[in-house]
Scaffold this motif. Structure first.
Motif, PDB file in Angstrom:
ATOM      1  N   ARG A 190      42.017  19.728  42.228  1.00 17.46           N
ATOM      2  CA  ARG A 190      40.766  20.014  42.949  1.00 17.46           C
ATOM      3  C   ARG A 190      40.680  21.523  43.144  1.00 17.46           C
ATOM      4  O   ARG A 190      41.563  22.112  43.764  1.00 17.46           O
ATOM      5  CB  ARG A 190      40.772  19.287  44.301  1.00 17.46           C
ATOM      6  CG  ARG A 190      40.757  17.769  44.129  1.00 17.46           C
ATOM      7  CD  ARG A 190      41.188  17.069  45.397  1.00 17.46           C
ATOM      8  NE  ARG A 190      40.294  17.327  46.523  1.00 17.46           N
ATOM      9  CZ  ARG A 190      40.571  16.953  47.778  1.00 17.46           C
ATOM     10  NH1 ARG A 190      41.698  16.318  48.061  1.00 17.46           N
ATOM     11  NH2 ARG A 190      39.723  17.235  48.745  1.00 17.46           N
ATOM     12  N   HIS A 191      39.630  22.117  42.573  1.00 16.59           N
ATOM     13  CA  HIS A 191      39.517  23.574  42.615  1.00 16.59           C
ATOM     14  C   HIS A 191      38.937  23.998  43.971  1.00 16.59           C
ATOM     15  O   HIS A 191      37.755  23.784  44.232  1.00 16.59           O
ATOM     16  CB  HIS A 191      38.610  24.034  41.474  1.00 16.59           C
ATOM     17  CG  HIS A 191      38.668  25.518  41.231  1.00 16.59           C
ATOM     18  ND1 HIS A 191      39.854  26.216  41.153  1.00 16.59           N
ATOM     19  CD2 HIS A 191      37.689  26.445  41.035  1.00 16.59           C
ATOM     20  CE1 HIS A 191      39.598  27.494  40.927  1.00 16.59           C
ATOM     21  NE2 HIS A 191      38.305  27.665  40.851  1.00 16.59           N
ATOM     22  N   ALA A 192      39.798  24.551  44.812  1.00 16.18           N
ATOM     23  CA  ALA A 192      39.345  24.920  46.161  1.00 16.18           C
ATOM     24  C   ALA A 192      40.154  26.102  46.689  1.00 16.18           C
ATOM     25  O   ALA A 192      40.986  25.957  47.582  1.00 16.18           O
ATOM     26  CB  ALA A 192      39.485  23.719  47.092  1.00 16.18           C
ATOM     27  N   PRO A 193      39.904  27.303  46.117  1.00 17.57           N
ATOM     28  CA  PRO A 193      40.634  28.473  46.626  1.00 17.57           C
ATOM     29  C   PRO A 193      40.269  28.737  48.096  1.00 17.57           C
ATOM     30  O   PRO A 193      39.108  28.580  48.477  1.00 17.57           O
ATOM     31  CB  PRO A 193      40.134  29.626  45.748  1.00 17.57           C
ATOM     32  CG  PRO A 193      39.424  28.993  44.603  1.00 17.57           C
ATOM     33  CD  PRO A 193      38.933  27.658  45.069  1.00 17.57           C
ATOM     34  N   ILE A 194      41.281  29.100  48.890  1.00 22.39           N
ATOM     35  CA  ILE A 194      41.016  29.469  50.281  1.00 22.39           C
ATOM     36  C   ILE A 194      41.789  30.756  50.609  1.00 22.39           C
ATOM     37  O   ILE A 194      42.744  31.095  49.897  1.00 22.39           O
ATOM     38  CB  ILE A 194      41.467  28.383  51.305  1.00 22.39           C
ATOM     39  CG1 ILE A 194      42.883  27.889  50.978  1.00 22.39           C
ATOM     40  CG2 ILE A 194      40.483  27.247  51.389  1.00 22.39           C
ATOM     41  CD1 ILE A 194      43.532  27.184  52.128  1.00 22.39           C
ATOM     42  N   CYS A 195      41.383  31.391  51.687  1.00 18.23           N
ATOM     43  CA  CYS A 195      42.083  32.618  52.103  1.00 18.23           C
ATOM     44  C   CYS A 195      42.824  32.377  53.404  1.00 18.23           C
ATOM     45  O   CYS A 195      42.201  32.115  54.433  1.00 18.23           O
ATOM     46  CB  CYS A 195      41.052  33.722  52.317  1.00 18.23           C
ATOM     47  SG  CYS A 195      41.269  35.038  51.182  1.00 18.23           S
TER      48      CYS A 195
ATOM     49  N   LEU B 129      45.138  34.716  48.966  1.00 21.57           N
ATOM     50  CA  LEU B 129      44.278  33.744  48.272  1.00 21.57           C
ATOM     51  C   LEU B 129      45.120  32.590  47.719  1.00 21.57           C
ATOM     52  O   LEU B 129      45.972  32.802  46.848  1.00 21.57           O
ATOM     53  CB  LEU B 129      43.558  34.481  47.146  1.00 21.57           C
ATOM     54  CG  LEU B 129      42.267  33.904  46.609  1.00 21.57           C
ATOM     55  CD1 LEU B 129      41.565  34.941  45.751  1.00 21.57           C
ATOM     56  CD2 LEU B 129      42.424  32.648  45.845  1.00 21.57           C
ATOM     57  N   GLN B 130      44.890  31.387  48.227  1.00 25.17           N
ATOM     58  CA  GLN B 130      45.753  30.250  47.879  1.00 25.17           C
ATOM     59  C   GLN B 130      44.950  29.054  47.380  1.00 25.17           C
ATOM     60  O   GLN B 130      43.790  28.909  47.729  1.00 25.17           O
ATOM     61  CB  GLN B 130      46.544  29.820  49.126  1.00 25.17           C
ATOM     62  CG  GLN B 130      47.293  30.960  49.765  1.00 25.17           C
ATOM     63  CD  GLN B 130      48.089  30.542  50.991  1.00 25.17           C
ATOM     64  OE1 GLN B 130      48.248  29.364  51.277  1.00 25.17           O
ATOM     65  NE2 GLN B 130      48.588  31.525  51.716  1.00 25.17           N
ATOM     66  N   PRO B 131      45.583  28.161  46.594  1.00 28.46           N
ATOM     67  CA  PRO B 131      44.894  26.924  46.205  1.00 28.46           C
ATOM     68  C   PRO B 131      45.032  25.899  47.331  1.00 28.46           C
ATOM     69  O   PRO B 131      46.162  25.516  47.670  1.00 28.46           O
ATOM     70  CB  PRO B 131      45.669  26.483  44.945  1.00 28.46           C
ATOM     71  CG  PRO B 131      47.007  27.122  45.055  1.00 28.46           C
ATOM     72  CD  PRO B 131      46.920  28.293  45.989  1.00 28.46           C
TER      73      PRO B 131
END
Ligand code: HEM
Length: 506
Positions: free
Chosen positions: A482-487, A491-493
């Motif tokens: 599931r493509h959902a980069p967060i900070c 910057l993490q998956p």
């Protein structure tokens, strides 16, 4: 700032400034996973920046609670801002330092002024090329453990394939590498420190936004982390004393301080011992003067530095490796090209990576630069002006915090071209200078005297790990990705990166 033509959103509350609006925008942008595997991640990760820059221009002022912040975008301004010219007029704000006080304290990342100069001078030699050469075998050793583990998992699987969450594996590997290379710590102790430090990091982030809740748990974890480091430090001291026994200075050309070792921990311990000697006899005036100049190296400083390097050496490299595997797993062509290069390289060097040849890994180098551009682990750089300064034609008053939106600059179509949001390592085929309109627009490691002290180490590590793993395994993105980069600081998956792993069969 208005007089200089720079405006921004009006604060919506006296104490909160624009924080509520920012938090709402970010919450909404990150509510769902991304629809497709798109690298157009700036609207998701910096929706506040996107919205305000469209209204007020690329440089604007906003309020972080009661702290005014200037988002700065002009590359010439950024270049000057990060240069040595303003070295002592800018630094970490009190807010930044307080946020990580229990976690990394005033180690190099958070130090300012003379203390920073001194700390940087002490640790920099640990990252010189000659020292890095000696680290190579440790990195290989740690990576071989991963190879062993993956071989075992594949052997036990009936289908000749296994699904792994690669960010977990890369996180453990990066932790293991920093523990072994810079602290000569055992795998077990390194793992324990790393687990506790990660928990401390999470609690510290939470508590800075909840006004100190969890303080007791934070203190307890901090004590546990520090006592683990203390065991490593005492062990090294005891070994040095034993080696020193019966030797005098200059015997065989060896100074006493050399006995502490030439890795990061050894250099810091030697500095602390030298500072102790210098401090004797303790003439009070001199001691105070030394302290003011930042020349004391106390055990508190040593501890903060240990935590700082464990954190910085792990967090960013883990992410660089994870995002690079995600990109390669979704790009069979580039994975194939990288593997061909890795196989040739290893074949030419008796299956062992060779330091001097690492720079010739051109394809891997391009892939890593593109990964650092698209998914730069440090998405912004922040500084506070300690005195009023002039940067180009821009006047920055004392007390203003300056904020460089690195991620937005790395994805800017006016700088990188219409394909800025695409994974195209070939843009770096002739180096950074030819990859875009202004090489200053590529700043994953920052610029100037406060740039990343570990950048060569990180690139060496990433190349060795990729080379060794690509030569033995193939990687495909799992359908469950599931493509959902967060900070979260970096910057993490959000859901990790599940990968289908197979043996590579030529
Ligand atoms: C892909 C890997 C890495 C990336 C992208 C990265 C990025 C950065 C950036 C952007 C900064 C500047 C931060 C700022 O000015 O606000 C920085 C500073 C720093 N980095 Fe790294 N880093 C990486 C790896 C490492 C490694 C492996 C180490 C140590 C072993 C390390 C240690 C540090 C330290 C101590 C600083 C503070 C330097 C100073 O203020 O003088 N980094 N890094």
């Amino acid at each position: 700032m208005r007089r200089q033509g720079i405006s921004g959103p009006s604060p919506t509350s006296f104490f909160g400034g624009n924080l509520q609006e920012r938090n709402n925008l970010r919450k909404e942008a990150m509510l769902h996973d991304m629809q497709s595997l798109s690298h157009d991640i700036v609207p998701r990760l910096m929706p506040d920046y996107v919205q305000w820059s469209q209204t007020y221009g690329k440089s604007f002022v906003f309020w972080w609670g009661i702290e005014p912040r200037l988002a700065i975008y002009d590359l010439e301004h950024i270049k000057e801002l990060l240069s040595s010219k303003h070295m002592y007029s800018l630094g970490r704000s009190r807010l930044q330092q307080e946020g990580v006080m229990h976690f990394i304290g005033k180690g190099l990342l958070m130090a300012n002024g003379d203390a920073w100069t001194h700390q940087r001078r002490v640790v920099a030699p640990a990252f010189h090329v000659e020292k890095l050469k000696h680290q190579l075998e440790h990195i290989v050793e740690c990576t071989l453990e991963v190879v062993k583990l993956w071989n075992k998992m594949l052997c036990e699987s009936k289908e000749e394939r296994v699904e792994i969450e690669i960010s977990e594996h890369m996180s453990q590997l990066a932790g293991d590498i920093i523990a072994k290379t810079e602290f000569s710590s055992s795998h077990q102790k390194g793992k324990l420190i790393f687990l506790k430090l990660s928990a401390l990091q999470k609690l510290s982030i939470h508590s800075s936004s909840r006004f100190g809740s969890n303080l007791q748990r934070i203190r307890k974890l901090k004590e546990e982390v520090e006592s683990l480091f203390m065991e490593i430090i005492e062990g090294r001291r005891a070994a040095a004393l034993q080696a020193m026994a019966g030797h005098t200075d200059d015997e065989d050309g060896q100074q006493k301080n050399d006995y502490y070792g030439q890795d990061l921990l050894g250099l810091m311990l030697a500095e602390m011992e030298a500072a102790k000697l210098e401090a004797a006899p303790p003439l009070r005036g001199q001691r105070r003067q030394r302290q003011q100049l930042g020349r004391m190296y106390t055990s508190r400083q040593l501890m903060d530095e240990c935590k700082t390097f464990f954190f910085t050496g792990h967090e960013t490299t883990w992410l660089l490796l994870t995002w690079t595997f995600m990109l390669l797993a979704s790009s069979p062509t580039w994975q194939h090209r990288a593997r061909q290069e890795a196989l040739l390289f290893l074949h030419q060097h008796g299956d062992m990576p060779d330091f001097d040849m690492l720079s010739r890994l051109k394809v891997l180098g391009m892939i890593l630069l593109e990964s650092l551009r698209l998914y730069t682990p440090a998405t912004l750089l922040a500084r506070e002006a300690f005195s009023s300064i002039k940067v180009g034609d821009l006047e920055i008053p004392k007390g203003l915090s300056v904020w460089v939106p690195v991620l937005a600059i790395h994805h800017d179509k006016t700088i990188w071209g219409e394909d800025a949001d695409e994974f195209k390592p070939e843009r770096f085929s002739e180096g950074v200078v030819k990859a875009c309109k202004n090489p200053m627009a590529f700043m994953p490691f920052s610029f100037g005297p406060r740039n990343c002290v570990g950048q060569n180490f990180a690139m060496m590590e990433a190349k060795i790990v990729l080379c060794m793993l690509l030569s033995q395994f193939t990687f495909h993105l799992s359908p469950s990705y599931r493509h959902a980069p967060i900070c979260i600081l970096t910057l993490q998956p959000k859901h990790g990166v599940p990968i289908i792993l197979r043996h590579f069969r030529p």
